[in-house]
Design a protein around this motif. Sequence first.
Motif, PDB file in Angstrom:
ATOM      1  N   PRO A   1       0.834  -1.219   0.000  1.00  0.00           N
ATOM      2  CA  PRO A   1       0.000   0.000   0.000  1.00  0.00           C
ATOM      3  C   PRO A   1       0.859   1.255   0.000  1.00  0.00           C
ATOM      4  O   PRO A   1       1.865   1.349   0.707  1.00  0.00           O
ATOM      5  CB  PRO A   1      -0.808  -0.136   1.301  1.00  0.00           C
TER       6      PRO A   1
ATOM      7  N   ASP B   1      -2.917  -0.283 -10.960  1.00  0.00           N
ATOM      8  CA  ASP B   1      -3.683  -0.940  -9.900  1.00  0.00           C
ATOM      9  C   ASP B   1      -2.928  -0.870  -8.569  1.00  0.00           C
ATOM     10  O   ASP B   1      -2.722  -1.870  -7.891  1.00  0.00           O
ATOM     11  CB  ASP B   1      -3.956  -2.397 -10.279  1.00  0.00           C
ATOM     12  N   TYR B   2      -2.508   0.329  -8.193  1.00  0.00           N
ATOM     13  CA  TYR B   2      -1.812   0.478  -6.913  1.00  0.00           C
ATOM     14  C   TYR B   2      -2.825   0.646  -5.788  1.00  0.00           C
ATOM     15  O   TYR B   2      -3.980   1.008  -6.007  1.00  0.00           O
ATOM     16  CB  TYR B   2      -0.833   1.650  -6.948  1.00  0.00           C
ATOM     17  N   LYS B   3      -2.379   0.392  -4.567  1.00  0.00           N
ATOM     18  CA  LYS B   3      -3.267   0.391  -3.406  1.00  0.00           C
ATOM     19  C   LYS B   3      -3.042   1.646  -2.570  1.00  0.00           C
ATOM     20  O   LYS B   3      -1.907   1.983  -2.237  1.00  0.00           O
ATOM     21  CB  LYS B   3      -3.038  -0.854  -2.553  1.00  0.00           C
TER      22      LYS B   3
END
Length: 488
Positions: free
Chosen positions: A80, A263-265
Amino acid sequence: MAGWIRIPTNAFSGSPRARFAVIGTVAVTLGGCATFTPDGGMSPVADHVTAAIGKDTVKITSPADAAAVQSRVKTLLARPLTADGAVQLALINNRGLQAEYNALGISEAAFIEASLPPNPVIGVERLTAGGSLEIERRLVADILALLTLPKRSDIAKTQFEAARQKAIEATFRTAAETRRAYYRAVAARQTVSFLKQARISADAAADLTRKLGETGAAKKLDQARAGAFSAEVSNELAQARLKAGTEREALTRMMGLWGTDLDYKLPGQLPKLPRIQTENQVEAEAVRKRVDLIAARLELDAMSKSLGLTQATRFVSMLDGAWRSNYERSTEDGVRESSSPRGFELEVQIPIFDLGGVNVRRARETYMQAVNRLLEKAINVRSEARSAYLTYRGTYDIARQYQNSILPLRRTINEQAQLEYNGMLIDVFELLTTARESIASNAAAIDAKRDFFIAAVDFETAIIGGGGSGGMAGEGPVATAGAESGGH
């Protein structure tokens, strides 16, 4: 390595190799020792950035560099994303920042170019008439450019130092804009999460009121109010989702991500409020550390040197030296004759109509314009630092008030309102009004915390540079001055 030399009058009377040796000696004596740095001047930039904000930055110059950066990007995106992680991503992967580093390399090239002597000009002239052949050879050098080479090299060096400060400022600006984008994106995501829960409660209240209405326990007005409340919360959720999407894209652009890296958190909520920083000397710190102010001082120094060069050369705007060699062949009654006279030619432009006053006046006015711009910028920097600190403290107090007082009181109000509604002490209208006020307070609390973190970024940039308006004031006069000085 700069100095003055005396050229003998017979220096150009030898062989061509000797003549080139003389010119080379003059160039080496007058020229500087400037050479290209291995990294295009990036080492001081990277060191300054690491010392100031604790992050590293690189200039991508080869496929190997690009591969190393991409590997590091994958590592940072595997978990994250934090604010520091987002900043680090931007400093190594933002292509706009890479373009700023390219501008630094261009400035270094200009510095090296200014440190080199002018190339000599070789000319050959061939004339034939009535069986006679004449060949004239010329070797021309710009003597004025040679004599002013040390001064011009010193000016270009100062301009290169200013370009380094601008590269540092561009790095700070990228880091600051990335942090702002990060906090906006996380705050928008947190608002979406909160409104999702609020919509669940609003839908449940609307469904319960409708069922009560079917039994006659709830009036049609109460049913309409509950339904409108549910629809309004759903609409607010849709707006929050739209904002969350656009804020995430803004962060994505700052980090230079695309393709499979999208698609990073992000965390679900903003960090806790930190301890407030106390700063008693914000003005002095800003004047000492602001890189845009340092760059403006360096550019003003370069302009001062350019003004001195203009005044020193005001009466001589062209000074060329040339070596000449003639070869002549003629045929008369079968007799062949040849001669090879040699000589030295010096051309000086006579300042009859313009004694250099135009250039000197222009340079002086441009210099004083930049002086006034710099003084204005110094005043603005002090004010910006004070204003940023006031905003930083004020937003902290507001966010803490929401956290410590308003939200706990709202929770108490909600609990009591629900108890009184269950005991039939209040009606649906009062319960829904309480719920609306609670949603508004919670959303405002998220915005207040976001505003504080952004104000903290603004406060830092007000001290070290790289803010939204950092580096803008004074650029026009400095750029103009650079263009004017280049012609002298």
